[in-house]
Each structure stands twice: as structure tokens, then as C-alpha cells.
Write a protein that holds these residues in place. Structure first.
Motif, PDB file in Angstrom:
ATOM      1  N   VAL A 105       0.876  -1.174  -0.030  1.00 56.50           N
ATOM      2  CA  VAL A 105      -0.003  -0.241   0.048  1.00 56.50           C
ATOM      3  C   VAL A 105       0.726   1.397  -0.012  1.00 56.50           C
ATOM      4  N   VAL A 106       1.772   1.250   1.042  1.00 55.93           N
ATOM      5  CA  VAL A 106       2.761   2.567   0.968  1.00 55.93           C
ATOM      6  C   VAL A 106       3.550   2.759  -0.391  1.00 55.93           C
ATOM      7  N   SER A 107       4.090   1.459  -0.929  1.00 55.40           N
ATOM      8  CA  SER A 107       5.016   1.510  -2.108  1.00 55.40           C
ATOM      9  C   SER A 107       4.083   2.316  -3.384  1.00 55.40           C
ATOM     10  N   GLY A 108       2.757   1.520  -3.228  1.00 53.69           N
ATOM     11  CA  GLY A 108       1.765   1.967  -4.387  1.00 53.69           C
ATOM     12  C   GLY A 108       1.341   3.453  -4.276  1.00 53.69           C
ATOM     13  N   VAL A 109       1.065   3.868  -3.081  1.00 51.18           N
ATOM     14  CA  VAL A 109       0.569   5.475  -2.993  1.00 51.18           C
ATOM     15  C   VAL A 109       2.021   6.338  -3.162  1.00 51.18           C
ATOM     16  N   LEU A 110       3.230   6.025  -2.721  1.00 50.35           N
ATOM     17  CA  LEU A 110       4.385   6.712  -3.165  1.00 50.35           C
ATOM     18  C   LEU A 110       4.595   6.840  -4.503  1.00 50.35           C
ATOM     19  N   ALA A 111       4.491   5.509  -5.466  1.00 48.62           N
ATOM     20  CA  ALA A 111       4.633   5.549  -6.786  1.00 48.62           C
ATOM     21  C   ALA A 111       3.664   6.364  -7.436  1.00 48.62           C
ATOM     22  N   ALA A 112       2.360   6.388  -6.826  1.00 41.25           N
ATOM     23  CA  ALA A 112       1.369   7.345  -7.445  1.00 41.25           C
ATOM     24  C   ALA A 112       1.478   8.932  -7.378  1.00 41.25           C
ATOM     25  N   LEU A 113       2.336   9.161  -6.335  1.00 43.04           N
ATOM     26  CA  LEU A 113       2.256  10.522  -6.221  1.00 43.04           C
ATOM     27  C   LEU A 113       3.882  11.036  -6.664  1.00 43.04           C
ATOM     28  N   SER A 114       4.646  10.002  -7.295  1.00 40.31           N
ATOM     29  CA  SER A 114       5.942  10.465  -7.571  1.00 40.31           C
ATOM     30  C   SER A 114       5.924  11.051  -8.953  1.00 40.31           C
ATOM     31  N   SER A 115       6.862  11.704  -9.218  1.00 42.23           N
ATOM     32  CA  SER A 115       7.200  12.495 -10.637  1.00 42.23           C
ATOM     33  C   SER A 115       8.562  12.504 -11.017  1.00 42.23           C
ATOM     34  N   HIS A 116       8.991  12.770 -12.292  1.00 39.93           N
ATOM     35  CA  HIS A 116      10.429  12.785 -12.581  1.00 39.93           C
ATOM     36  C   HIS A 116      10.207  13.581 -14.035  1.00 39.93           C
ATOM     37  N   GLU A 117      11.409  14.580 -14.086  1.00 41.34           N
ATOM     38  CA  GLU A 117      11.270  15.414 -15.177  1.00 41.34           C
ATOM     39  C   GLU A 117      12.417  15.946 -15.475  1.00 41.34           C
ATOM     40  N   ILE A 118      13.116  16.071 -16.714  1.00 38.18           N
ATOM     41  CA  ILE A 118      14.416  16.417 -17.030  1.00 38.18           C
ATOM     42  C   ILE A 118      14.413  17.760 -17.858  1.00 38.18           C
ATOM     43  N   GLU A 119      15.024  18.731 -17.691  1.00 37.83           N
ATOM     44  CA  GLU A 119      14.918  20.056 -18.784  1.00 37.83           C
ATOM     45  C   GLU A 119      16.608  20.091 -19.155  1.00 37.83           C
ATOM     46  N   ILE A 120      16.519  19.972 -20.515  1.00 42.41           N
ATOM     47  CA  ILE A 120      17.849  20.247 -21.043  1.00 42.41           C
ATOM     48  C   ILE A 120      17.851  21.406 -21.749  1.00 42.41           C
ATOM     49  N   GLU A 121      18.679  22.506 -21.454  1.00 44.94           N
ATOM     50  CA  GLU A 121      18.371  23.754 -22.090  1.00 44.94           C
ATOM     51  C   GLU A 121      19.938  23.997 -22.620  1.00 44.94           C
ATOM     52  N   ARG A 122      19.992  24.804 -23.586  1.00 43.37           N
ATOM     53  CA  ARG A 122      21.327  25.057 -24.093  1.00 43.37           C
ATOM     54  C   ARG A 122      22.355  25.727 -23.404  1.00 43.37           C
ATOM     55  N   ASP A 123      21.746  26.955 -22.702  1.00 49.31           N
ATOM     56  CA  ASP A 123      22.462  28.051 -22.006  1.00 49.31           C
ATOM     57  C   ASP A 123      22.735  27.551 -20.609  1.00 49.31           C
ATOM     58  N   ARG A 124      21.665  26.795 -20.030  1.00 49.83           N
ATOM     59  CA  ARG A 124      21.720  26.356 -18.692  1.00 49.83           C
ATOM     60  C   ARG A 124      22.155  24.951 -18.251  1.00 49.83           C
ATOM     61  N   GLY A 125      22.044  24.121 -19.216  1.00 51.28           N
ATOM     62  CA  GLY A 125      22.539  22.570 -18.746  1.00 51.28           C
ATOM     63  C   GLY A 125      21.218  21.726 -18.623  1.00 51.28           C
ATOM     64  N   LEU A 126      21.301  20.764 -17.711  1.00 54.59           N
ATOM     65  CA  LEU A 126      20.557  19.678 -17.274  1.00 54.59           C
ATOM     66  C   LEU A 126      19.925  20.373 -15.906  1.00 54.59           C
ATOM     67  N   THR A 127      18.455  20.130 -15.814  1.00 56.88           N
ATOM     68  CA  THR A 127      17.776  20.356 -14.633  1.00 56.88           C
ATOM     69  C   THR A 127      16.841  19.151 -14.374  1.00 56.88           C
ATOM     70  N   PHE A 128      17.438  18.351 -13.395  1.00 57.56           N
ATOM     71  CA  PHE A 128      16.524  17.003 -12.952  1.00 57.56           C
ATOM     72  C   PHE A 128      15.496  17.488 -11.791  1.00 57.56           C
ATOM     73  N   ARG A 129      14.449  17.091 -11.935  1.00 57.61           N
ATOM     74  CA  ARG A 129      13.317  17.263 -10.851  1.00 57.61           C
ATOM     75  C   ARG A 129      12.635  16.210 -10.611  1.00 57.61           C
ATOM     76  N   TRP A 130      12.572  15.660  -9.243  1.00 54.77           N
ATOM     77  CA  TRP A 130      11.847  14.502  -9.073  1.00 54.77           C
ATOM     78  C   TRP A 130      11.327  14.533  -7.830  1.00 54.77           C
ATOM     79  N   ARG A 131      10.206  13.671  -7.446  1.00 53.09           N
ATOM     80  CA  ARG A 131       9.396  13.704  -6.271  1.00 53.09           C
ATOM     81  C   ARG A 131       9.087  12.363  -5.908  1.00 53.09           C
ATOM     82  N   TYR A 132       9.339  12.047  -4.691  1.00 50.98           N
ATOM     83  CA  TYR A 132       8.868  10.850  -3.910  1.00 50.98           C
ATOM     84  C   TYR A 132       7.859  11.387  -2.969  1.00 50.98           C
ATOM     85  N   GLY A 133       6.449  11.068  -3.060  1.00 45.65           N
ATOM     86  CA  GLY A 133       5.608  11.616  -2.095  1.00 45.65           C
ATOM     87  C   GLY A 133       5.271  13.194  -2.153  1.00 45.65           C
ATOM     88  N   ARG A 134       5.420  13.833  -1.250  1.00 50.38           N
ATOM     89  CA  ARG A 134       5.238  15.372  -1.119  1.00 50.38           C
ATOM     90  C   ARG A 134       6.632  16.407  -1.311  1.00 50.38           C
TER      91      ARG A 134
END
Length: 195
Positions: free
Chosen positions: A83-112
């Protein structure tokens, strides 16, 4: 996060290594946005199965005598973990922005709690291609035990100038991984990274 928890689970402070897809609505020639595939349906199913397992085994624990009750309580704990792992997986997210002048920005979330990691363009030493081969034992058609090897996936890793390695993407074939690596290098404005 407390220091003891961070030491016990260092993976919470690292971006996850999951298959990503391009978010076309936010991408352009100077910017590439990659996002994880949605997991809410699968995670909800895991949480529902865990809740059912925990509920049924808790009822079973009331009916069973002695040592058998411990088995049912163990099954309840496993169901609760699902139950806990299912709820955490449902609330998780992951995104990577790759920009020419800035580089890489990783954004992720487990839970809140959201997390972020930025790697400037000048700090990137290379984009390396890795592959993992998983092997397992099994029986062949003649009943003999045999070691099977299955090439599973290809990973693109960003290596910084100070030697830190961060996994960028997981892909099924070598051609897909090479194409993604070239795409990232071109968006960053450093095509030599794909060599």
C-alpha cells in the motif's frame, strides 16, 4: 530530511533511473524536456492489491492459532508495504529539462517533497552509454539447468568534471540510446559529447 534517514536511503537524494519520453509541448530546438511515463494506474493497482492482502490476512490472523498467526501478521505487513509503495509511486514524478545555456535540470518527487539537481553545461564532461545484461538460471527443454543471459536495457549517464555520474535515461535498444545521446548533445550545443 534527517541525516540518519539520508544515510539509510541515499537513493532518495539521487534522480531516479526510469524510462523517459519527450514532452513535445515544452520542447524546442534549444530546449528538450523529458518526463517519466505516468505510473498512477499501475501504482493504484499495487496499492489496492496490498490493501486487500493486508485486510484478508489480518482477518485470517484472528482465526488462526499460535504460530500460524505470525505468518498471517507477516502477510499483513507485506500488504501494508505494498500500500505504501503504491501510494508513493502514484505521487511520484520525474522530469529533466535540457537547455542550451543552462545545462540539465533534474526534478523528481517521491511523495510530497520535491527535489532538484542542476548540472551546468560547462560541468558536463561526457555523455556515456552503458548497458546492463541480466543473467538467470533456468531449465531448458531437456530438464538441464542452464545459465541464460538477456540484454535488458541501455542507460545514458551524464559524467561531470568532478567525476559524479547521474543517470539520464533508460532505453530498450542501442540505436534509441545513441539517438537520445545525440539529441541531448545537440540541444546542449556540444555535439562532441555524443562522440
Amino acid at each position: 530530511m534527517s541525516g540518519a534517514l539520508a544515510q539509510a536511503m541515499p537513493w532518495l537524494n539521487e534522480p531516479p533511473s526510469v524510462p523517459l519520453r519527450e514532452k513535445l509541448s515544452d520542447s524546442s530546438p534549444r530546449k528538450l524536456v523529458l518526463e517519466a511515463l505516468p505510473q498512477q494506474g499501475r501504482a493504484g493497482l499495487v496499492a489496492a492489491m496490498g490493501g486487500t492482502l493486508a485486510g484478508l490476512s489480518l482477518r485470517m490472523a484472528r482465526l488462526l492459532p499460535g504460530a500460524a498467526r505470525l505468518l498471517a501478521l507477516g502477510m499483513t505487513a507485506v500488504g501494508g508495504g505494498m500500500v505504501v509503495s503504491g501510494v508513493l509511486a502514484a505521487l511520484s514524478s520525474h522530469e529533466i529539462e535540457i537547455e542550451r545555456d543552462r545545462g540539465l535540470t533534474f526534478r523528481w518527487r517521491y511523495g510530497r517533497r520535491p527535489r532538484q539537481l542542476e548540472i551546468p553545461v560547462l560541468d558536463i564532461r561526457s555523455l556515456e552509454l552503458r548497458w546492463e545484461t541480466h543473467s538467470f538460471e533456468g531449465e531448458n527443454h531437456f530438464g538441464n539447468t542452464q545459465l541464460f543471459e538477456e540484454e535488458c536495457n541501455f542507460r545514458i549517464a551524464v559524467v561531470t568534471r568532478d567525476g559524479r555520474e547521474v543517470l539520464l535515461d533508460v532505453l530498450a535498444t542501442r540505436e534509441q540510446a545513441e539517438q537520445r545521446r545525440r539529441q541531448v548533445a545537440i540541444v546542449l550545443g556540444r555535439p562532441e559529447l555524443a562522440q
